[in-house]
Design a protein around this motif. Structure first.
Motif, mmCIF file in Angstrom:
data_model
loop_
_atom_site.group_PDB
_atom_site.id
_atom_site.type_symbol
_atom_site.label_atom_id
_atom_site.label_comp_id
_atom_site.label_asym_id
_atom_site.label_seq_id
_atom_site.Cartn_x
_atom_site.Cartn_y
_atom_site.Cartn_z
ATOM 1 N N VAL A 9 0.844 -1.203 0.000
ATOM 2 C CA VAL A 9 0.000 0.000 0.000
ATOM 3 C C VAL A 9 0.879 1.255 0.000
ATOM 4 O O VAL A 9 0.667 2.187 -0.782
ATOM 5 C CB VAL A 9 -0.975 0.005 1.205
ATOM 6 N N ASN A 10 1.906 1.252 0.845
ATOM 7 C CA ASN A 10 2.801 2.414 0.907
ATOM 8 C C ASN A 10 3.496 2.643 -0.435
ATOM 9 O O ASN A 10 3.636 3.778 -0.892
ATOM 10 C CB ASN A 10 3.836 2.239 2.024
ATOM 11 N N GLY A 16 1.071 7.148 -6.621
ATOM 12 C CA GLY A 16 -0.075 8.006 -6.940
ATOM 13 C C GLY A 16 -1.425 7.511 -6.459
ATOM 14 O O GLY A 16 -2.434 8.192 -6.646
ATOM 15 N N ALA A 17 -1.476 6.304 -5.871
ATOM 16 C CA ALA A 17 -2.756 5.808 -5.349
ATOM 17 C C ALA A 17 -3.126 6.615 -4.097
ATOM 18 O O ALA A 17 -2.224 7.034 -3.358
ATOM 19 C CB ALA A 17 -2.641 4.321 -4.985
ATOM 20 N N PRO A 18 -4.411 6.870 -3.833
ATOM 21 C CA PRO A 18 -5.564 6.393 -4.588
ATOM 22 C C PRO A 18 -6.007 7.321 -5.723
ATOM 23 O O PRO A 18 -6.874 6.946 -6.496
ATOM 24 C CB PRO A 18 -6.655 6.317 -3.513
ATOM 25 N N GLY A 19 -5.389 8.526 -5.845
ATOM 26 C CA GLY A 19 -5.807 9.459 -6.886
ATOM 27 C C GLY A 19 -5.618 8.886 -8.288
ATOM 28 O O GLY A 19 -6.470 9.048 -9.154
ATOM 29 N N ALA A 23 -2.555 3.105 -10.405
ATOM 30 C CA ALA A 23 -1.754 2.634 -9.270
ATOM 31 C C ALA A 23 -2.607 1.750 -8.351
ATOM 32 O O ALA A 23 -2.129 0.752 -7.809
ATOM 33 C CB ALA A 23 -1.177 3.816 -8.495
ATOM 34 N N VAL A 24 -3.876 2.106 -8.206
ATOM 35 C CA VAL A 24 -4.779 1.290 -7.376
ATOM 36 C C VAL A 24 -4.966 -0.085 -8.036
ATOM 37 O O VAL A 24 -4.903 -1.124 -7.371
ATOM 38 C CB VAL A 24 -6.158 1.980 -7.180
ATOM 39 N N ILE A 25 -5.144 -0.080 -9.350
ATOM 40 C CA ILE A 25 -5.333 -1.343 -10.074
ATOM 41 C C ILE A 25 -4.065 -2.197 -9.983
ATOM 42 O O ILE A 25 -4.138 -3.414 -9.786
ATOM 43 C CB ILE A 25 -5.748 -1.074 -11.547
#
Ligand code: FES
Length: 143
Positions: A9-10, A16-19, A23-25
């Motif tokens: 997660v870090n 750039g996650a979660p924006g 990156a989230v995917i």
């Protein structure tokens, strides 16, 4: 080295996650790859918490992308390294108590490299230290 959700997660937060949705995917793909080809539910809620987003957002992405999938059965991973089983015979307890009921999948895994905090287990990808029979009963009954 043992895969760790917090570190992942870090890492993706720095990407750039979660924006940034890509990156989230990428994080979701890694979670799936590291957990036998399906994302455990418990891990999804932890990832949402780590990213500071609602779990529903991650769930919507998983549903939208055919290459991602959630695991529909719970998975209990028991550390079978040199130290954890000496502290408590959790594998024996699970076998005796739940046998082949099919209530959840049990896997033994090599040393999780946190021997000092053992016995270590994972339930749907979420790590628990100093696990005992009571904790396993609680996890199984709350499912
Ligand atoms: S033996 Fe379980 S963490 Fe090392």
């Amino acid at each position: 080295m043992e895969w760790n959700l917090t570190e992942a997660v870090n890492y993706y937060r720095k990407q750039g996650a979660p924006g940034d949705q890509s990156a989230v995917i990428a994080l979701l793909r890694e979670m799936q790859q590291e957990n036998g080809g399906a994302i455990p539910r418990g891990l999804l809620s932890q990832a949402a918490e780590g990213l500071g987003v609602k779990e529903g957002l991650l769930l919507a992405l998983v549903k939208r992308l055919p290459s991602l999938r959630l695991s529909d059965t719970h998975i209990l991973e028991l550390c079978a390294g040199p130290n954890c089983p000496k502290r408590a015979d959790l594998a024996g307890f699970v076998e005796k108590t739940y046998g082949k009921t099919g209530k959840f999948t049990v896997k033994t895994v090599p040393c999780m490299r946190m021997c000092g905090k053992g016995p270590n287990i994972k339930w749907d990808g979420v790590l628990y230290h100093q696990a005992d029979e009571a904790l396993i009963r609680k996890l199984v009954e709350e499912r």
